[in-house]
Design a protein around this motif. Sequence first.
Motif, PDB file in Angstrom:
ATOM      1  N   PHE A  68       0.844  -1.198   0.000  1.00 15.60           N
ATOM      2  CA  PHE A  68       0.000   0.000   0.000  1.00 15.60           C
ATOM      3  C   PHE A  68       0.877   1.244   0.000  1.00 15.60           C
ATOM      4  N   THR A  69       0.361   2.312  -0.631  1.00 14.75           N
ATOM      5  CA  THR A  69       1.057   3.591  -0.653  1.00 14.75           C
ATOM      6  C   THR A  69       0.079   4.721  -0.360  1.00 14.75           C
ATOM      7  N   ILE A  70       0.399   5.533   0.628  1.00 14.31           N
ATOM      8  CA  ILE A  70      -0.415   6.694   0.953  1.00 14.31           C
ATOM      9  C   ILE A  70       0.221   7.928   0.332  1.00 14.31           C
ATOM     10  N   SER A  71      -0.623   8.830  -0.167  1.00 15.53           N
ATOM     11  CA  SER A  71      -0.133  10.076  -0.738  1.00 15.53           C
ATOM     12  C   SER A  71      -1.202  11.150  -0.543  1.00 15.53           C
ATOM     13  N   ASN A  74      -2.356  18.474  -1.621  1.00 18.99           N
ATOM     14  CA  ASN A  74      -2.892  19.565  -0.816  1.00 18.99           C
ATOM     15  C   ASN A  74      -3.637  20.603  -1.656  1.00 18.99           C
ATOM     16  N   ASP A  75      -3.362  20.657  -2.933  1.00 18.21           N
ATOM     17  CA  ASP A  75      -4.096  21.576  -3.805  1.00 18.21           C
ATOM     18  C   ASP A  75      -5.526  21.086  -4.029  1.00 18.21           C
ATOM     19  N   LYS A  76      -5.714  19.765  -3.963  1.00 16.77           N
ATOM     20  CA  LYS A  76      -7.034  19.174  -4.175  1.00 16.77           C
ATOM     21  C   LYS A  76      -7.709  18.756  -2.870  1.00 16.77           C
ATOM     22  N   ASN A  77      -7.040  19.021  -1.733  1.00 17.54           N
ATOM     23  CA  ASN A  77      -7.583  18.641  -0.415  1.00 17.54           C
ATOM     24  C   ASN A  77      -7.961  17.161  -0.371  1.00 17.54           C
ATOM     25  N   THR A  78      -7.088  16.333  -0.897  1.00 19.02           N
ATOM     26  CA  THR A  78      -7.389  14.913  -1.022  1.00 19.02           C
ATOM     27  C   THR A  78      -6.201  14.062  -0.592  1.00 19.02           C
ATOM     28  N   VAL A  79      -6.498  12.971   0.094  1.00 19.05           N
ATOM     29  CA  VAL A  79      -5.495  11.965   0.441  1.00 19.05           C
ATOM     30  C   VAL A  79      -5.897  10.659  -0.241  1.00 19.05           C
ATOM     31  N   TYR A  80      -4.892   9.895  -0.650  1.00 17.13           N
ATOM     32  CA  TYR A  80      -5.115   8.674  -1.422  1.00 17.13           C
ATOM     33  C   TYR A  80      -4.500   7.468  -0.715  1.00 17.13           C
TER      34      TYR A  80
END
Length: 124
Positions: A68-71, A74-80
């Motif tokens: 798994f990889t978290i990223s 901040n420009d899109k206010n989104t975490v993946y």
Amino acid sequence: QVQLVESGGGSVQTGGSLKLSCAASGGAFSTWNMGWFRQAPPKEREFVAGISRTGETTYYGDSVKGRFTISRDNDKNTVYLQMNSLKPEDTAIYYCAARRSSNVAVTTDLYGYWGQGTQVTASS
């Protein structure tokens, strides 16, 4: 009011991949540490991955390291959360969480904001 909305869950075969997204609103996203947790009843909610405010520091639970990889964007206010090589034991509801702190945390009690969760199912 802080809101976190997860998406991207679904059903895949063992060995498949999914990418979860968590869209945040209601605050200064770039100042939050973010985390992903999962829960498969009757187990307790467990830490999956965490990421610092800038994205420079990441942490992973032992069971998902290397898969798994978290990223974050901040420009899109989104975490993946990119999930590869999924196993049946990864089946759970996945939750996004936010923490207004300078440090990434791995326990649920240190996160103040939670999404509603998204179901991930990996079957053979």
